[in-house]
Design a protein around this motif. Structure first.
Motif, PDB file in Angstrom:
ATOM      1  N   GLY A   1     147.408  85.244  47.656  1.00  0.00           N
ATOM      2  CA  GLY A   1     146.516  84.126  47.890  1.00  0.00           C
ATOM      3  C   GLY A   1     145.497  84.400  48.990  1.00  0.00           C
ATOM      4  O   GLY A   1     145.753  85.170  49.917  1.00  0.00           O
ATOM      5  N   SER A   2     144.382  83.744  48.890  1.00  0.00           N
ATOM      6  CA  SER A   2     143.313  83.926  49.877  1.00  0.00           C
ATOM      7  C   SER A   2     142.889  82.625  50.529  1.00  0.00           C
ATOM      8  O   SER A   2     141.983  82.606  51.369  1.00  0.00           O
TER       9      SER A   2
ATOM     10  N   ILE B   1     149.606  78.467  50.981  1.00  0.00           N
ATOM     11  CA  ILE B   1     148.650  79.549  50.785  1.00  0.00           C
ATOM     12  C   ILE B   1     148.671  79.930  49.314  1.00  0.00           C
ATOM     13  O   ILE B   1     149.716  80.298  48.759  1.00  0.00           O
ATOM     14  N   ALA B   2     147.520  79.819  48.666  1.00  0.00           N
ATOM     15  CA  ALA B   2     147.412  80.078  47.224  1.00  0.00           C
ATOM     16  C   ALA B   2     146.014  80.606  46.922  1.00  0.00           C
ATOM     17  O   ALA B   2     145.269  80.989  47.839  1.00  0.00           O
ATOM     18  N   ASN B   3     145.664  80.625  45.651  1.00  0.00           N
ATOM     19  CA  ASN B   3     144.322  81.064  45.257  1.00  0.00           C
ATOM     20  C   ASN B   3     143.446  79.919  44.773  1.00  0.00           C
ATOM     21  O   ASN B   3     142.262  80.102  44.544  1.00  0.00           O
TER      22      ASN B   3
ATOM     23  N   VAL C   1     143.688  85.198  56.384  1.00  0.00           N
ATOM     24  CA  VAL C   1     144.703  84.585  55.515  1.00  0.00           C
ATOM     25  C   VAL C   1     145.689  85.647  55.036  1.00  0.00           C
ATOM     26  O   VAL C   1     146.902  85.415  54.997  1.00  0.00           O
ATOM     27  N   ALA C   2     145.194  86.825  54.698  1.00  0.00           N
ATOM     28  CA  ALA C   2     146.075  87.918  54.264  1.00  0.00           C
ATOM     29  C   ALA C   2     147.030  88.318  55.387  1.00  0.00           C
ATOM     30  O   ALA C   2     148.211  88.616  55.139  1.00  0.00           O
ATOM     31  N   ILE C   3     146.536  88.326  56.614  1.00  0.00           N
ATOM     32  CA  ILE C   3     147.390  88.647  57.762  1.00  0.00           C
ATOM     33  C   ILE C   3     148.433  87.555  57.956  1.00  0.00           C
ATOM     34  O   ILE C   3     149.601  87.834  58.223  1.00  0.00           O
ATOM     35  N   LEU C   4     148.014  86.314  57.797  1.00  0.00           N
ATOM     36  CA  LEU C   4     148.937  85.181  57.948  1.00  0.00           C
ATOM     37  C   LEU C   4     150.074  85.269  56.925  1.00  0.00           C
ATOM     38  O   LEU C   4     151.233  84.985  57.253  1.00  0.00           O
TER      39      LEU C   4
END
Length: 235
Positions: free
Chosen positions: A153-154, A163-165, A179-182
């Motif tokens: 997800g971004s 967190i989704a897309n 967001v990817a790090i989270l």
């Protein structure tokens, strides 16, 4: 009625030249407020952010403010009051907790969590990413934990804590490089998260996103005044 409680100091306010108003999260009764007459002279040296103490106090049934007669440490920190990074971190944590827990009743699990973390901070030297870990864990503890519904997800939906897309219908979402790090942080154990190398700019972004998340989900929550100081000293 006189009683003994075990507490974690969350806020200290001057009441007079010698007295203090103290807010604690206690094992026995949750969030509690007390006046400590002469406290500046009697125990000012132990009343630091996140102090773990035993409180002897009176409380009248018609008053929300108890009166402390004695207070003693149950844990004597060896580094938090003297280490600039740890003391700054402790002040930030107490400012967050004072808002999150201000209407909390008894919660033995929360108290045990906080007691453990105070001792961990005092004994550890790995705390650059700790503010992020603490905010994520605290969110779990109070029932607003963030769910990763899509590992790729971004979009971080602040309203639903997911967190989704899919872009949510509201404008309360984050769609940026952290967001990817989270997602990675949310899927990591404590030691792995604390050991991760995160650029200071990204740490700042993630922390601010989490503070905004708390503002949305905790009634009356405001950005801690100590946030900017804490971010500066952790650079």
């Amino acid at each position: 009625m006189k009683g003994i409680q075990h507490g974690i100091l969350l806020r200290k306010l001057n009441y007079s030249e010698t007295s203090l108003i103290l807010n604690f999260f206690t094992l026995e009764n949750g969030f509690q407020a007390y006046i400590f007459q002469g406290g500046k002279k009697k125990k000012g040296n132990i009343l630091q952010a996140l102090s773990l103490v035993e409180i002897t106090a009176f409380r009248r049934e018609d008053s929300d403010l108890g009166k402390i007669t004695e207070i003693n440490p149950t844990f004597i920190p060896q580094s938090i009051p003297y280490h600039p990074l740890k003391s700054g971190l402790a002040f930030f944590i107490t400012e967050v907790l004072a808002q999150v827990l201000q209407s909390s009743d008894k919660d033995a699990e929360m108290f045990a969590f906080l007691e453990h973390e105070v001792k961990w901070i005092d004994n550890s030297d790995e705390f650059t990413n700790y503010p992020i870990w603490f905010l994520l864990k605290l969110a779990d503890q109070v029932g607003i934990g963030i769910n990763v519904s899509d590992p790729n997800g971004s979009i971080f939906d602040l309203q639903d804590g997911v967190i989704a897309n899919e872009t949510p219908s509201s404008h309360l979402f984050v769609n940026d490089e952290v967001v990817a790090i989270l997602i990675e942080l949310l899927q990591s154990e404590k030691n792995a998260l604390l050991a991760m190398h995160i650029h200071k700019t990204h740490r700042k972004q993630i922390t601010e996103h989490l503070i905004n998340y708390f503002r949305l989900h905790i009634n009356g929550f405001k950005t801690p005044k100590s946030l900017s100081v804490m971010q500066t000293i952790f650079e």
